[in-house]
Enzyme design. Structure first.
Site, PDB file in Angstrom:
ATOM      1  N   GLN A 237      20.011  18.126  48.567  1.00 24.90           N
ATOM      2  CA  GLN A 237      20.327  17.064  47.872  1.00 24.90           C
ATOM      3  C   GLN A 237      19.247  15.846  48.844  1.00 24.90           C
ATOM      4  O   GLN A 237      19.000  14.752  48.408  1.00 24.90           O
ATOM      5  CB  GLN A 237      21.497  16.356  47.675  1.00 24.90           C
ATOM      6  CG  GLN A 237      22.123  17.072  46.443  1.00 24.90           C
ATOM      7  CD  GLN A 237      23.725  16.604  46.318  1.00 24.90           C
ATOM      8  OE1 GLN A 237      24.620  17.520  46.350  1.00 24.90           O
ATOM      9  NE2 GLN A 237      23.794  15.533  46.091  1.00 24.90           N
ATOM     10  N   CYS A 385      30.544  10.578  43.328  1.00 24.34           N
ATOM     11  CA  CYS A 385      31.342   9.459  43.763  1.00 24.34           C
ATOM     12  C   CYS A 385      30.673   8.962  45.125  1.00 24.34           C
ATOM     13  O   CYS A 385      30.022   9.584  45.811  1.00 24.34           O
ATOM     14  CB  CYS A 385      32.928  10.060  44.233  1.00 24.34           C
ATOM     15  SG  CYS A 385      33.655   9.498  45.506  1.00 24.34           S
TER      16      CYS A 385
END
Ligand code: CDP
Length: 806
Positions: A237, A385
């Site tokens: 990521q 989150c």
């Protein structure tokens, strides 16, 4: 202008810029099986790596014998901690300032921990070899309960840290203690509690769960001995961070490391950090001189790579008797497992947990978090989150319901009374965060009207009366929440990772024919970045979105960036994209002025062109200006039309939402049926409403899974009992309820295009909404808090405890 000349509005529509429900361009390849994932990477002479893993939750490793494994046909080499020590890589640094064993070095600290890495000509041979690694263990006492971690006689988890009284985040109060972190004003909060009419206190647990991307973590490492260069394909990521950390760990110069994240099949925080599989593949490639692929199995993914949550929150609220909140305080134990590999901005060992005052105007607030070691896998990632925001939102939204119940107030009325008012923005919370913008009452009112809230409560009253009379065995619950998120890490003054400031970047090149390429430091894992960044450019530069290629994930070509997680792409890289466009546009304006022989200031922008003020017939389109940039620039100006922007945001963005859920519960079976789920989100300016809706559907589905059934559970011996999808609930289209989505639009005042993030919101708001609905169903019977997950068994047990089964 004749009748056939398109109007500005028509031209704008054709660009498919911001606000357009543009179809996802990446889906053309994904829906035809033409995506290019790590598992599609095949290199000549490639080898495969597989781990031997610990069957025990805690044990001393007395001996490792690799003879039989090495003898398996096709096995090329076997790595153990002893081999890794020769290159100083038996342990690796974590993102949280701790160190983590790459392969078991004298001990195993959680079940399925990596013990040896077998490298072979095929995946099957590697797996056979891994099975034949013989390890002699001496079992040690296990602790998987974070609330017992700091007991005087608790098993020592980290022998290596036993005598250390200082950790990466200050003083340690026990040998299993990692850090203490606090925020807010304790004295003011204690004073608020002292004068309160009503207080509540509840242990609210957010169980350990797992992001479960469809594609597990994997990589291919290829070390070229002649050039001294490493190429690393992986499910990353944050590819640039992997390159920098990889260089620091391996001592390979950073310019000789090429990190490539091809298509990534979901990340959700699981693919931010570095795992032993990456290190072992790199070492294996260096040792063998051949490319090495490591592919994690589903069981390995669920049981060893970064988990989420595991926050045990002792929450208190103080209020006046007429329902005005006065203060909140929360003491939390955070279970980080055996190594502190939590993915947070370095200064925030408990993430942005101090958003825990939520959407409410608390005059005083205080929180204290203790992180502890247990015999569980490491992690603690920002699963959909922004660094522990989900835990905070769950805690405050449950606590607000518990307080409303004690006050005898409707939970929506209680919220309305305490929501931060529109005129209070920018609002500084008791924890010091400055919320950029919001219109909370409008959002909650719209939600309540949309579902017919009053009618639902009237129906619920009738049903409760019928239940009391014994006429039905069904309970109706209504969950109401209002959440506020903090996304867009981050302003570099607040956020860095291992000293790298958290900004992000975009580089845009417009080609002579008016098409172009935008390269970014973020990395989509399914969020549709190829579609949406092009829309920002379309609106900013007046070029059709279809003319723009968006490229991410190659550290050789993309400008440096901190990657995609915590909904930071739009707040940070989306801003960088707009700012890079504005640099390009400023140059284009000078070229237009030169071509039209007017002063720059005499030009005005009209959708896709600069026109002369008061003489709109005289204009130059962006396509014409792109051509001119390569052959007709004003004297002294460099040719070309490109710009790069590194954007360090002045603040986070604060998206918010109001969700309402209606459930019907059969008290005899514990079955919870979701009758209705309505989600109103406000993410500031909306780039692509269709993608936003898709993000919300996905996040709500994950929230449904978490609230209704997910828990990574360990038994007392440290066995993970939920390491496959047979035991771990992953909702499919069959179980997933219908979602109703809605929106308001309150732009961020500091973001160049007014956008806030949205990807995380439905997970943040969804979980407390489901949980409040289930809890609300039982509230009239005196129940205050039933812990998640609300699977049939736990719901049935809650009914049993209330004596509902006779
Ligand atoms: O960082 P990540 O991509 O996970 O999250 P995000 O910034 O919230 O964006 C998720 C997706 O929603 C991207 O494709 C964004 O462009 C899109 N989005 C949007 O269309 N409008 C917004 N205001 C925010 C996000």
């Amino acid at each position: 202008m004749n009748d056939m000349t398109p109007t500005s509005a028509e031209r704008a529509e054709k660009l498919e810029g911001m606000g357009c429900k543009r179809k996802r361009v990446e889906d053309i390849r994904f829906t035809q099986g033409k995506g290019n994932y790590v598992d599609d990477v095949k290199m000549p002479n490639m080898l495969y790596g597989e781990f031997n893993r610990s069957p025990y939750g805690h044990a001393r490793v007395k001996k490792i014998d690799t003879t039989k494994a090495a003898a398996v046909p096709g096995v090329v080499a076997v790595l153990t901690a002893e081999t890794l020590k020769t290159v100083n890589l038996a342990w690796m640094p974590t993102l949280a300032g701790d160190v983590q064993m790459v392969l078991a070095d004298g001990y195993v600290l959680f079940q399925n921990q990596e013990v040896a890495f077998v490298i072979a000509e095929s995946r099957e041979a590697a797996a056979d070899g891994a099975d034949l690694v013989e390890v002699e263990y001496e079992q040690l006492p296990v602790n998987v309960d974070p609330l017992k971690a700091m007991a005087p006689n608790a098993p020592v988890i980290r022998e290596d840290l036993k005598g250390k009284t200082e950790g990466a985040h200050g003083k340690r109060k026990h040998y299993n203690h990692i850090f203490s972190w606090q925020a807010g004003d304790k004295a003011a909060t204690d004073a608020a509690f002292a004068k309160a009419d009503v207080t509540i206190k509840e242990l609210i647990v957010y169980p350990r769960c797992h992001p479960c991307p469809l594609e597990t973590c994997q990589c291919v490492a290829s070390f070229d001995k002649i050039k001294g260069e490493l190429t690393l394909y992986g499910t990353f990521q944050a590819p640039h961070v992997i390159r920098t950390v990889g260089s620091l760990i391996s001592k390979i110069p950073e310019h000789k490391i090429h990190v490539i994240s091809p298509d990534v099949g979901g990340g959700f925080g699981n693919k931010v950090g570095a795992y032993p599989g990456y290190i072992c593949s790199i070492v294996a490639s260096i040792v063998t001189g051949r490319p090495v692929k490591w592919t994690e199995s589903r069981i390995d993914n669920l049981s060893t790579t970064a988990f989420a949550r595991d926050f045990h929150m002792d929450m208190e609220i103080a209020a006046t008797k007429d329902g005005k909140v006065l203060g909140m305080r929360c003491y939390t134990i955070a279970d980080h497992g055996a190594f502190d590999a939590c993915a947070n901005a370095t200064k925030w060992p408990a993430g942005l947990f101090s958003i825990i005052s939520g959407s409410y105007d608390f005059p005083a607030a205080y929180c204290l978090v203790d992180g502890v070691y247990t015999n569980k896998a490491p992690g603690g990632v920002a699963y959909r989150c922004s660094f522990r925001v989900t835990e905070a939102a769950y805690c405050i939204e449950r606590a607000m319901d518990i307080m409303a119940q004690k006050l005898g107030m409707d939970p929506a009325d209680f919220r309305m009374k305490n929501l931060i008012r529109r005129e209070q923005f920018p609002y500084t919370s008791a924890f010091g965060w400055q919320y950029d913008s919001g219109d909370y009452h409008t959002a909650l009112n719209k939600a309540m009207e949309a579902v017919g809230y009053k009618k639902l409560r009237a129906e619920q009253k009738q049903k409760r009366d019928a239940f009391k009379r014994g006429e039905t065995r069904e309970l109706m619950g209504i969950g109401v929440i209002h959440f506020t998120e903090i996304v867009g890490a981050g302003p570099s003054r607040a956020c860095d990772i291992l000293g790298i400031a958290m900004f992000d970047s975009a580089e845009i090149r417009i080609h002579p024919t008016g098409s172009g390429i935008c390269r970014l430091g973020t990395k989509s894992q399914g969020q549709g970045h190829e579609t949406t960044y092009a829309q920002i450019i379309a609106t900013e530069l007046g070029l059709p979105a279809d003319n723009i290629t968006v490229e991410e994930g190659n550290t050789d070509t993309a400008p440096y960036g901190l990657g995609t997680y915590g909904s930071r792409s739009t707040p940070v890289s989306g801003a960088a994209t707009a700012m890079a466009c504005r640099k390009i546009k400023a140059k284009a304006q000078m070229i237009a002025a030169y071509m039209l022989e007017v002063h720059d200031d005499d030009l005005e922008w009209d959708v896709d062109r600069f026109r002369v003020k008061g003489n709109p017939e005289r204009s130059k389109t962006m396509t014409e200006l792109a051509w001119a940039a390569y052959h007709e620039v004003p004297p002294g100006m460099e040719p070309g039309l490109e710009a790069v922007d590194y954007y360090d945001p002045p603040n986070f963005t604060f998206p918010f939402g109001a969700y309402i859920c209606v459930v019907d519960i059969d008290v005899d079976t514990g079955t919870v049926k979701v009758r209705r789920f309505y989600a109103l989100d406000d993410c500031g300016r909306r780039i692509n409403p269709m993608i936003i809706e898709g993000q919300i559907h996905g996040g709500l589905t994950e929230a449904f899974g978490i609230a209704m059934g997910q828990e990574i559970h360990y038994d007392e011996e440290g066995n993970v009992t939920t390491a496959s999808f047979l035991d771990y609930f992953l909702p499919t289209a069959v179980e997933t309820p219908h979602w109703e989505t809605d929106w308001t639009e309150t732009p961020s005042p500091h973001h160049p295009i007014g956008a806030k993030g949205v990807g995380e919101s439905p997970n943040v708001g969804g979980v407390p909404c489901f949980s409040n609905a289930v809890n609300d169903a039982f509230a009239f019977l005196g129940s205050t808090h039933i812990q998640m997950p609300h699977d049939n068994w736990r719901t049935w047990t809650a009914a049993e405890k209330l004596g509902l089964h006779g």
